[in-house]
Design a protein around this motif. Sequence first.
Motif, PDB file in Angstrom:
ATOM      1  N   VAL A   1       0.958   5.837   2.225  1.00 35.49           N
ATOM      2  CA  VAL A   1      -0.128   5.240   1.444  1.00 35.49           C
ATOM      3  C   VAL A   1      -0.717   6.277   0.482  1.00 35.49           C
ATOM      4  O   VAL A   1      -1.128   7.367   0.894  1.00 35.49           O
TER       5      VAL A   1
ATOM      6  N   LEU B   1       0.807  -1.217   0.000  1.00 34.92           N
ATOM      7  CA  LEU B   1       0.000   0.000   0.000  1.00 34.92           C
ATOM      8  C   LEU B   1       0.844   1.273   0.000  1.00 34.92           C
ATOM      9  O   LEU B   1       0.350   2.344  -0.334  1.00 34.92           O
TER      10      LEU B   1
ATOM     11  N   THR C   1      -7.781   4.185  -1.528  1.00 37.27           N
ATOM     12  CA  THR C   1      -6.518   3.754  -2.128  1.00 37.27           C
ATOM     13  C   THR C   1      -6.792   3.232  -3.541  1.00 37.27           C
ATOM     14  O   THR C   1      -7.954   3.128  -3.952  1.00 37.27           O
TER      15      THR C   1
ATOM     16  N   VAL D   1      -3.562   7.798  -1.876  1.00 37.28           N
ATOM     17  CA  VAL D   1      -5.029   7.795  -1.872  1.00 37.28           C
ATOM     18  C   VAL D   1      -5.545   8.783  -2.906  1.00 37.28           C
ATOM     19  O   VAL D   1      -4.841   9.698  -3.324  1.00 37.28           O
TER      20      VAL D   1
ATOM     21  N   VAL E   1      -1.149   8.288   5.580  1.00 38.61           N
ATOM     22  CA  VAL E   1      -1.455   8.721   4.210  1.00 38.61           C
ATOM     23  C   VAL E   1      -0.394   9.673   3.667  1.00 38.61           C
ATOM     24  O   VAL E   1       0.121  10.534   4.389  1.00 38.61           O
TER      25      VAL E   1
END
Length: 379
Positions: free
Chosen positions: A263, A257, A272, A265, A284
């Motif tokens: 991560v 991820l 995601t 997004v 994030v």
Amino acid sequence: MKHVVILGAGFGGLELAGRLSDSVADEVRVTLIDQNDSFTFGFSKLDILFGKAETSALQLHYREIVKPGVEFRQERITAIDPENRHVTTDSGSYDADILVVALGAEYDLDAVPGFAEDGLEYYSIAGAERMRDALPEFDGGTVLFGVFAQPYKCPPAPFEGAFLLHDQLVERGIRQRTEIRIIAPMSAPVPVTPEVSQRFLDELAARDIEYIAQQRVVELVPSAKEAVLESGERFPYDLFVGIPIHRVPAVVRESGLAENGWVAVDRDNLMTPFPDVYAVGDVVGIPMAKAGVFAENAADLVADDIVARLHGETLGRRYEGEGNCFIEFGSGRVAKIQANFLGGPSPVATVVGPSEELAAEKEAFASTRRARWFGAAPA
């Protein structure tokens, strides 16, 4: 009934579970998973550090969650399969219709050589307790605060720590024989807008705290009591306080991820690239501040998006990276930064206060969140 699995019970996870319970408890069941047994507000670590409260008095125990449709599991997450929305823990496994990753950022205390051995930090509860116990031994000299890297949680926190330490040293009668310096990679403190930065520079100058900009501590030499900068320059210290390097948890990194460190997004709804897998909070990779209030705001948006999609509707708003962050300027002076990072062409932010009203608002903040996230208080 849809199964929503939320990984992490910090600001984002608790807010999302509470919101879903309040709005669609008859349409979803929520499993909230965290390896810890309790939650502590980030700003409470300053209370621990400066002896205003014991840790045990500040912890909110997850076993007391009584929100309808929410089940808490204290388990350590060992694997995340975002493609199949399958989660493995040290006690079992879960399949989710909707998966939300809210595992925050972890601290890498070993990333800077010498720091684990000779540095102090107050970003963790254990670190705040250790620094609290070390401060009485300090009898003057040079205190260096080092921000090792960006991003880090709660941009004002290094400066709040310095302001409150200044107060403590004044109270002990040793401030005049102490130098306080902050070394950081940012061009200015809290660089969301020039006006906010200037406010912090003014507050630092009023206390004779030096800010050394665009420099980075890369090593501590405990035997010499020196901090080595990226430039090769060395600064002596008697007490070194570091803001640890932040990273995504290893289980998130291993899941695929976080290909670029954090991560990725969709900035509109925080989903995601994997369908029905969201991420909120410090984990994030959006160019904005990391702090609990922003995780809470993100969780509100994700809750609204989940509810809209359950009902075959489209969410009528976008994530704006909005939040209000309390600031301790010392001497009981509490202000807050009102910020919006993504709603316009550039971030906007203002400092409000300090005022007695804001001090009272901060006092009430924890109890209002406890009621909202945990439900009825235990009898």
